[in-house]
Design a protein around this motif. Structure first.
Motif, short mmCIF file in Angstrom:
data_model
loop_
_atom_site.label_atom_id
_atom_site.label_comp_id
_atom_site.label_asym_id
_atom_site.label_seq_id
_atom_site.Cartn_x
_atom_site.Cartn_y
_atom_site.Cartn_z
N ASP A 36 -1.52 -9.99 -5.33
CA ASP A 36 -2.63 -9.31 -4.63
C ASP A 36 -2.15 -8.65 -3.34
OD1 ASP A 36 -4.57 -9.91 -6.51
OD2 ASP A 36 -5.03 -11.87 -5.60
N SER A 37 -1.27 -9.33 -2.61
CA SER A 37 -0.78 -8.78 -1.34
C SER A 37 -0.04 -7.47 -1.57
CB SER A 37 0.13 -9.80 -0.65
OG SER A 37 0.76 -9.22 0.48
N GLN A 38 0.79 -7.45 -2.61
CA GLN A 38 1.54 -6.22 -2.92
C GLN A 38 0.62 -5.10 -3.36
OE1 GLN A 38 4.19 -8.17 -5.70
NE2 GLN A 38 5.94 -8.01 -4.29
N ILE A 39 -0.43 -5.48 -4.12
CA ILE A 39 -1.40 -4.45 -4.55
C ILE A 39 -2.06 -3.81 -3.34
CG2 ILE A 39 -3.63 -4.11 -5.71
CD1 ILE A 39 -2.73 -6.18 -7.79
N GLU A 40 -2.43 -4.65 -2.35
CA GLU A 40 -3.05 -4.13 -1.13
C GLU A 40 -2.10 -3.18 -0.39
OE1 GLU A 40 -6.10 -4.34 0.05
OE2 GLU A 40 -6.69 -5.45 -1.75
N GLN A 41 -0.83 -3.54 -0.34
CA GLN A 41 0.16 -2.67 0.32
C GLN A 41 0.27 -1.33 -0.38
OE1 GLN A 41 4.00 -4.53 1.50
NE2 GLN A 41 3.08 -6.47 0.87
N VAL A 42 0.23 -1.37 -1.72
CA VAL A 42 0.32 -0.12 -2.47
C VAL A 42 -0.90 0.75 -2.22
CG1 VAL A 42 0.42 0.89 -4.80
CG2 VAL A 42 1.79 -1.14 -4.27
N ILE A 43 -2.06 0.13 -2.23
CA ILE A 43 -3.30 0.89 -2.00
C ILE A 43 -3.30 1.50 -0.60
CG2 ILE A 43 -5.81 0.68 -1.74
CD1 ILE A 43 -5.70 -1.47 -3.97
N GLU A 44 -2.83 0.73 0.40
CA GLU A 44 -2.76 1.23 1.77
C GLU A 44 -1.80 2.43 1.84
OE1 GLU A 44 -3.49 1.74 5.70
OE2 GLU A 44 -4.53 0.36 4.34
N GLN A 45 -0.68 2.35 1.13
CA GLN A 45 0.28 3.44 1.13
C GLN A 45 -0.28 4.67 0.41
OE1 GLN A 45 3.01 3.06 2.88
NE2 GLN A 45 3.81 5.12 2.47
N GLN A 46 -1.13 4.42 -0.61
CA GLN A 46 -1.75 5.52 -1.34
C GLN A 46 -2.61 6.39 -0.41
OE1 GLN A 46 -3.59 3.55 -4.90
NE2 GLN A 46 -2.98 5.49 -5.89
#
Length: 610
Positions: A36-46
């Motif tokens: 989940d933490s990595q998913i949040e990082q990806v979304i933030e980078q998006q």
């Protein structure tokens, strides 16, 4: 052209977006590839980059690319194309240009049997805009398959880089296939980068490229191959008949590391070491011809430069009567090599054939009743019944150290590859004094220069006078191509450097105008020109009193010495070569004589000068 059978219609265009896929992040999380933490990082980078979720996952390296590609293929219901064994096809490569393939990272793979659909490997099958652009360029429907970035880039290289290269320069036929004989097998360290380098060097296109480079050198009778890294490409040049030719081929810069590694593997070098020069060798066979290839690497600004020297191991060519000796000089030289003792020197620059002359001399006097020992760096030809020693400075086996040991081996004849220092020169002279015949080479411009060089090394003139029996200076000149020989008139300014105009009255000069047989150079093959200084009693007297080299030369000429240019002119008059070629290879001698004359004049003009 390989065709594929058309499958079902493109699922990406048949189904509504919401029906054909679940969210990529959910699938990755479900398979335990992301949290989940990595998913949040990806979304933030998006939010910052406006890129697709999968693109950012790849860039952030949260998931191995091979796993990401498999998940994307399942999500989008497309094929994962294995590009490792992909064989590029020329017809497919024409569907869109290289710059487009590199920019959008797309590889045209193959065409369906009906000729209406082009299968293309891409990173992102959802990028409809790029697929439409490719459709317009190819003029046919596009069926996307998916591949990893690394595999796609390598496939692009195979398709556009090497395919175009081989189309331009050709390939070796089955009859020209090269058999490589490695000196020793190399074990690779347990390091990913080194192993990857080794694997890339063993890929079929790289192996084919190195084979082509070596095969072309053998086909064109090259003596050296230069592989030189430039800023934007890899430059390959050949030395043919003593002349380094213009750039022959220029493989893509991206292949530099793999090509260098491939050659280093063949030569049993350390592929992990790029900071220091290395030396190695390997052996090849082609059409029954055996060639020893010596390899040298040198670190340069743009990467490692490689020079490969090709040495044909044909013993039949090592004969004194086949290397261009005039009859009178051959008789005199044979007399010198038949003496029981003395020092015989062969001089000339690198690549002038000195070693070949000495090997030919050894082959002629070689017999069961003689103990002949050589010390060389490197051993260029392996001779039967002759004991050959390879120097190894790292182990303390220098020329001088080897000579000292050889003298305890009861030798009759000793060949020293090169006298490089005073210690080696001193031992060679002492060996002569104790009843041995010593052959060696020196780097000097002419025969008399060898005497001056030995004095400079600290050998007393009386020892030189009592041990040196003869000095042979030599050069190699290119011979006129027999396929395109034609008459011509040389520049009169060149002729006057050899003789007065009357010398050439009625003589018809010929040269090669250039043809496919001689690579448009006008020359094919080489022959030696020679200057043999016989150390007579009168010359010994002059050496003993340290006479000027010009005085020794004058005495030698009065006794019949033919200078290099004299023999060169004879070769011109006999139709072997051209006056321009003789001038080219003897230019250094004229420049040296000019400098000597200028020094003499300067000394005479100075205070106290004579």
């Amino acid at each position: 052209m390989t065709a594929i059978k058309r499958g079902k219609e493109d699922p990406l265009r048949e189904q509504p977006m919401q029906e054909r896929r679940r969210k990529l992040g959910d699938i990755l999380k479900e398979r335990g590839l992301i949290n989940d933490s990595q998913i949040e990082q990806v979304i933030e980078q998006q939010r910052k980059e406006y890129k697709r979720f999968g693109e950012i996952v790849r860039d952030m390296r949260f998931v191995p690319e091979t796993d990401l590609v498999r998940v994307l293929a399942d999500q989008l219901n497309v094929e994962v194309f294995d590009l490792i064994d992909y064989e590029p096809e020329e017809e497919v490569a024409k569907k869109f240009p290289e710059d487009v393939a590199r920019r959008v990272r797309a590889v045209p793979i193959r065409i369906t049997e009906d000729g209406e659909v082009l299968q293309v490997a891409v990173l992102d099958p959802l990028d409809i805009a790029k697929l439409d652009d490719l459709k317009r360029l190819a003029g046919m429907e596009i069926e996307p398959v998916i591949g990893t970035r690394n595999d796609i880039e390598r496939a692009i290289e195979r398709l556009y880089g090497l395919s175009a290269f081989f189309r331009e320069f050709g390939e070796l036929s089955d009859e020209e296939s090269i058999e490589f004989v490695k000196v020793e097998d190399q074990e690779f360290e347990d390091d990913y980068n080194i192993q990857e380098m080794a694997e890339s060097a063993e890929e079929a296109p790289v192996v084919k490229l190195v084979n082509l480079v070596i095969g072309k050198a053998l086909r064109d009778n090259a003596s050296d191959i230069h592989i030189e890294p430039a800023q934007h490409h890899l430059r390959i040049r050949y030395r043919i008949h003593g002349v380094l030719m213009e750039e022959s081929m220029a493989p893509p810069k991206r292949l530099q590391s793999a090509v260098v590694t491939r050659v280093k593997i063949l030569a049993a070098m350390d592929i992990a070491e790029k900071r220091i020069p290395q030396d190695g060798r390997f052996h090849v066979r082609l059409h029954g011809m055996e060639v020893d290839i010596r390899v040298s690497t040198l670190p340069t600004y743009y990467g490692e430069k490689i020079v490969m020297r090709l040495l044909e191991t044909n013993k039949d060519q090592l004969r004194l009567d086949r290397i261009g000796f005039p009859e009178a000089q051959l008789k005199e030289f044979r007399h010198l090599i038949s003496q029981p003792n003395g020092v015989l020197l062969v001089t000339g620059p690198t690549g002038s054939g000195k070693t070949t002359t000495l090997y030919s001399a050894l082959s002629e006097i070689n017999s069961p009743d003689k103990n002949i020992v050589t010390v060389e760096d490197p051993i260029e030809y392996q001779l039967e019944m002759i004991n050959q020693v390879q120097t190894n400075p790292k182990a303390g086996l220098t020329f001088a150290a080897s000579l000292r040991s050889i003298l305890r081996q009861d030798p009759d004849v000793i060949m020293v590859g090169e006298i490089r220092d005073a210690e080696t020169a001193q031992i060679a002279v002492q060996a002569s004094l104790t009843g041995h015949l010593v052959f060696s080479t020196l780097h000097t411009n002419d025969a008399v220069g060898a005497v001056v060089r030995m004095v400079d090394m600290g050998i007393p003139p009386y020892l030189i006078a009592n041990t040196v029996t003869g000095v042979l200076a030599q050069r190699l000149v290119r011979t006129i191509c027999t396929h395109c020989r034609t008459e011509y008139e040389p520049d009169p300014e060149i002729l006057v450097q050899f003789a007065d105009a009357a010398t050439f009255d009625g003589f018809t000069f010929t040269h090669g105008k250039g043809c496919s047989e001689c690579l448009n150079t006008g020359y094919a093959g080489r022959i030696g020109i020679y200057e043999l200084l016989n150390i007579t009693r009168e010359i010994r007297d002059q050496i003993n009193i340290s006479a000027d080299s010009a005085i020794i030369t004058d005495i030698a000429r009065s006794q019949g010495l033919k200078l290099l240019r004299d023999d060169g002119l004879d070769k011109v008059m006999d139709g072997f070569t051209t006056i321009e070629e003789v001038l080219r290879v003897t230019q250094d001698i004229e420049e040296n004589e000019t400098r000597v004359e200028e020094n003499v004049i300067s000394s005479a003009d100075a205070p106290g000068g004579s």
